[in-house]
Design a protein around this motif. Structure first.
Motif, short mmCIF file in Angstrom:
data_model
loop_
_atom_site.label_atom_id
_atom_site.label_comp_id
_atom_site.label_asym_id
_atom_site.label_seq_id
_atom_site.Cartn_x
_atom_site.Cartn_y
_atom_site.Cartn_z
N PHE A 86 34.14 14.72 -94.62
CA PHE A 86 32.94 14.15 -95.24
C PHE A 86 31.84 15.21 -95.26
O PHE A 86 32.01 16.26 -95.85
N ASN A 87 30.72 14.99 -94.56
CA ASN A 87 29.61 15.95 -94.61
C ASN A 87 29.63 16.94 -93.45
O ASN A 87 28.68 17.70 -93.27
N GLY A 88 30.70 16.95 -92.67
CA GLY A 88 30.73 17.81 -91.48
C GLY A 88 31.67 19.00 -91.65
O GLY A 88 32.77 18.88 -92.19
N ASN A 89 31.19 20.16 -91.20
CA ASN A 89 31.99 21.39 -91.20
C ASN A 89 31.99 21.96 -89.80
O ASN A 89 30.93 22.11 -89.17
N ASN A 90 33.19 22.27 -89.29
CA ASN A 90 33.32 22.76 -87.92
C ASN A 90 34.42 23.81 -87.85
O ASN A 90 35.17 24.03 -88.80
N PHE A 137 38.78 20.55 -84.53
CA PHE A 137 37.72 19.57 -84.29
C PHE A 137 37.09 19.22 -85.62
O PHE A 137 36.80 20.10 -86.44
N VAL A 138 36.91 17.91 -85.86
CA VAL A 138 36.24 17.46 -87.08
C VAL A 138 35.14 16.47 -86.70
O VAL A 138 35.23 15.75 -85.71
N SER A 139 34.11 16.44 -87.52
CA SER A 139 33.04 15.45 -87.37
C SER A 139 32.45 15.18 -88.74
O SER A 139 32.46 16.03 -89.63
N GLY A 140 31.96 13.97 -88.92
CA GLY A 140 31.37 13.62 -90.20
C GLY A 140 30.92 12.18 -90.22
O GLY A 140 31.14 11.41 -89.27
N ASN A 141 30.27 11.81 -91.31
CA ASN A 141 29.75 10.47 -91.50
C ASN A 141 30.66 9.73 -92.48
O ASN A 141 30.67 10.02 -93.68
N ASP A 214 29.55 -3.68 -87.23
CA ASP A 214 28.85 -3.79 -88.51
C ASP A 214 28.33 -2.41 -88.88
O ASP A 214 27.64 -1.75 -88.09
N TYR A 215 28.64 -1.96 -90.09
CA TYR A 215 28.21 -0.63 -90.51
C TYR A 215 28.45 -0.47 -92.01
O TYR A 215 29.26 -1.18 -92.61
N SER A 216 27.73 0.47 -92.58
CA SER A 216 28.05 0.95 -93.92
C SER A 216 28.70 2.31 -93.80
O SER A 216 29.66 2.62 -94.51
N THR A 217 28.21 3.10 -92.85
CA THR A 217 28.86 4.36 -92.48
C THR A 217 28.77 4.52 -90.97
O THR A 217 27.92 3.91 -90.31
N VAL A 218 29.65 5.36 -90.42
CA VAL A 218 29.64 5.62 -88.99
C VAL A 218 29.78 7.12 -88.75
O VAL A 218 30.34 7.85 -89.59
N ASN A 219 29.28 7.58 -87.62
CA ASN A 219 29.46 8.97 -87.22
C ASN A 219 30.74 9.08 -86.39
O ASN A 219 30.94 8.31 -85.45
N GLN A 220 31.58 10.05 -86.73
CA GLN A 220 32.86 10.20 -86.05
C GLN A 220 33.06 11.63 -85.59
O GLN A 220 32.68 12.57 -86.29
N GLU A 221 33.67 11.76 -84.41
CA GLU A 221 34.11 13.05 -83.90
C GLU A 221 35.56 12.91 -83.46
O GLU A 221 35.92 11.93 -82.80
N PHE A 222 36.39 13.88 -83.84
CA PHE A 222 37.80 13.84 -83.52
C PHE A 222 38.25 15.25 -83.17
O PHE A 222 37.98 16.19 -83.92
N SER A 223 38.96 15.38 -82.06
CA SER A 223 39.54 16.68 -81.70
C SER A 223 41.00 16.49 -81.34
O SER A 223 41.40 15.45 -80.80
N ARG A 224 41.80 17.48 -81.67
CA ARG A 224 43.21 17.50 -81.29
C ARG A 224 43.52 18.83 -80.62
O ARG A 224 43.31 19.89 -81.22
#
Length: 501
Positions: A86-90, A137-141, A214-224
């Motif tokens: 989405f809008n995150g770059n890592n 690692f990824v993160s985004g909205n 309840d949300y329209s968007t959420v902030n997420q962080e994921f690492s493997r």
């Protein structure tokens, strides 16, 4: 009262959710590993031989050795993963150092001048086929929350099937549901007691569930983070007929050690949402062994041209998995932390059969001045298979393999130029995507460079090898349809020492 007993329960679970197409690809493909000379030419050794790691391409290559020798190689691994979600770059970079190759060959020359069989070579070699240490690692909205994952599993599961029995501990119920009812019900159980979802009604026969988020968007962080290796121990024999033909065969014994840790965090829900954060972590450990064999031949057409052909059989892996999970949220049951990485699901042994591979090779030898070499490989990834095929979940994955994977062509080109005791090397490698769409995993491109110095009785070689490939990875098997884009760059620096005797 808080419980201090650690649960380490091993049991047999339904396979759904444990094995998938990623596992098949992990053990069906090889990274460019081996000796420094082998890597310096990008592995284009099918018609050359004369290198211990070349036995991985063509087992006839050991008959090219003029004398007995021993080689040991060490590699510095660097992995650089740049991600976009989405809008995150890592980015994540991992480094490690390992002895990746050890082996030797004994050459027995005939003492009978009238014999057409000129020599016999016996070789043993250990190679790290794949170094599996990696991290991204990824993160985004995102507009897709983790609730979708649990709803996809829960809808259709009777509510009564995931409730605690009288006096039953939460962690025992988690294990019992996994072993007796399967992965689907187990994930529904986690979603409910983790506070992420609720049934639409409290009836035991309720089949429909709703999200507590309840949300329209959420902030997420994921690492493997992954660790481990896939190694191969080769026993090889080859012979030379007259001065024109080398024939060889190898028996290959594989060893797999792999761990994968996924960490997920989500927040940014609406202010009025019942939950404001969710964490969900998964741990996988795979161990096992495999067997394969290979056959090959090298024909010397004249003083300059050599042709090679080889067959690599399927590899039959026998593997066992164990998994652990943990979850938390604002609405989670107060005992949810007792479900953790000490509570283990152990799966029955299963088999992965990788596709066979054919290689055709051409080499041009310019006397003692240098050489050019070309290898073409073909492997039909759609022929990979999970067994036992009678398992319905394996049948589903096998259908996915047939429909999504395709044949893979690979090209390796290498060259070497010698100046007195110094050898200069370079190479290029291309490998098609294993996916028919060419997008889920992209094509692989790589190049290499190297040099060597011959001391007479021994040789020191150094190689630089770089590959680049793009991946589109879903964070979970279900519920998250938008993948993270990952650009993976692997850079290996290998130093090898060879001694003749």
């Amino acid at each position: 009262m808080k419980r201090y007993i650690t649960f380490m329960v091993l049991l047999a679970c339904t396979f759904v959710g444990a094995q998938n197409i990623d596992d098949v690809l992990r053990y069906s493909t090889d990274n460019l590993q081996g000796t420094a000379r082998f890597q310096g030419l990008s592995g284009a050794f099918g018609a050359l031989g004369g290198d211990l790691s070349a036995l991985n391409i063509n087992p006839a290559g050991s008959a090219v050795f003029a004398n007995s020798l021993f080689t040991i190689s060490g590699t510095s691994y660097n992995r650089d993963n740049a991600s976009s979600y989405f809008n995150g770059n890592n980015g994540r970079v991992t480094n490690n150092l390992d002895i990746n190759q050890v082996g030797g060959v004994m050459v027995f020359k005939t003492t009978n001048p009238d014999s057409k069989w000129k020599k016999l070579s016996l070789a043993i070699n250990y190679d790290v086929v794949q170094d599996l240490d990696d991290e991204f690692f990824v993160s985004g909205n995102s507009n897709q929350g983790i609730d979708n994952y649990f709803l996809n599993f829960a809808n259709g599961v009777p509510f009564g099937a995931i409730l605690l029995q009288d006096g039953e501990l939460l962690e025992n119920a988690y294990l019992d549901i996994g072993s007796q009812q399967g992965f689907t019900d187990q994930q529904a159980f986690l979603g409910y007691f983790g506070g992420i979802i609720d049934p639409q009604s409290s009836d035991d026969d309720n089949l429909d569930y709703v999200s507590n988020a309840d949300y329209s968007t959420v902030n997420q962080e994921f690492s493997r983070s992954t660790t481990g290796y896939n190694s191969k121990f080769t026993i090889n024999a080859a012979t030379q007929y007259e001065n024109r033909l080398q024939l060889g065969a190898s028996l290959n014994f594989h060893n797999v050690q792999y761990t994968q840790l996924d960490r997920f965090f989500e927040d940014g829900y609406d202010a009025g949402s019942e939950i404001q954060f969710t964490t969900f972590d998964n741990y996988l450990r795979t161990q096992g062994s495999g067997f394969s064999f290979s056959l090959g031949a090298i024909a010397k057409l004249n003083e300059f041209v050599r042709l090679g052909t080889s067959y690599q059989s399927p590899t039959w892996y026998r593997l066992t998995d164990d998994t652990s999970q943990r979850i938390n949220s604002d609405l989670a049951d107060e005992d949810i932390n007792f479900i953790n990485f000490d509570v283990v699901n152990l799966f029955d042994t299963y088999t992965i059969k990788t596709p066979e591979k054919w290689t055709g090779s051409l080499a041009i030898i310019f006397g003692k001045n240098g050489l050019l070499s070309l290898d073409y490989g073909f492997q039909d990834m759609s022929r990979a298979e999970l067994k036992p095929v009678s398992d319905t979940s394996f049948a589903t994955v096998n259908d996915q393999i047939v429909s999504e994977l395709a044949s893979v062509s690979s090209i390796r080109i290498g060259g070497e130029y010698r100046i007195a005791q110094v050898s200069l090397r370079g190479g290029y490698r291309f490998e098609q995507s294993p996916y028919a769409n060419g997008v889920t995993i992209g094509d692989l491109n790589g190049f290499s460079a190297g040099l060597g110095y011959n001391f007479g009785g021994s040789r020191l070689d150094l190689a630089f090898n770089r590959t680049e490939q793009d991946f589109n990875r879903q964070l979970f098997d279900t519920g998250f349809t938008t993948p993270a884009f990952i650009n993976n760059i692997n850079t290996n620096v290998t130093l090898a020492y060879t001694v003749n005797f």
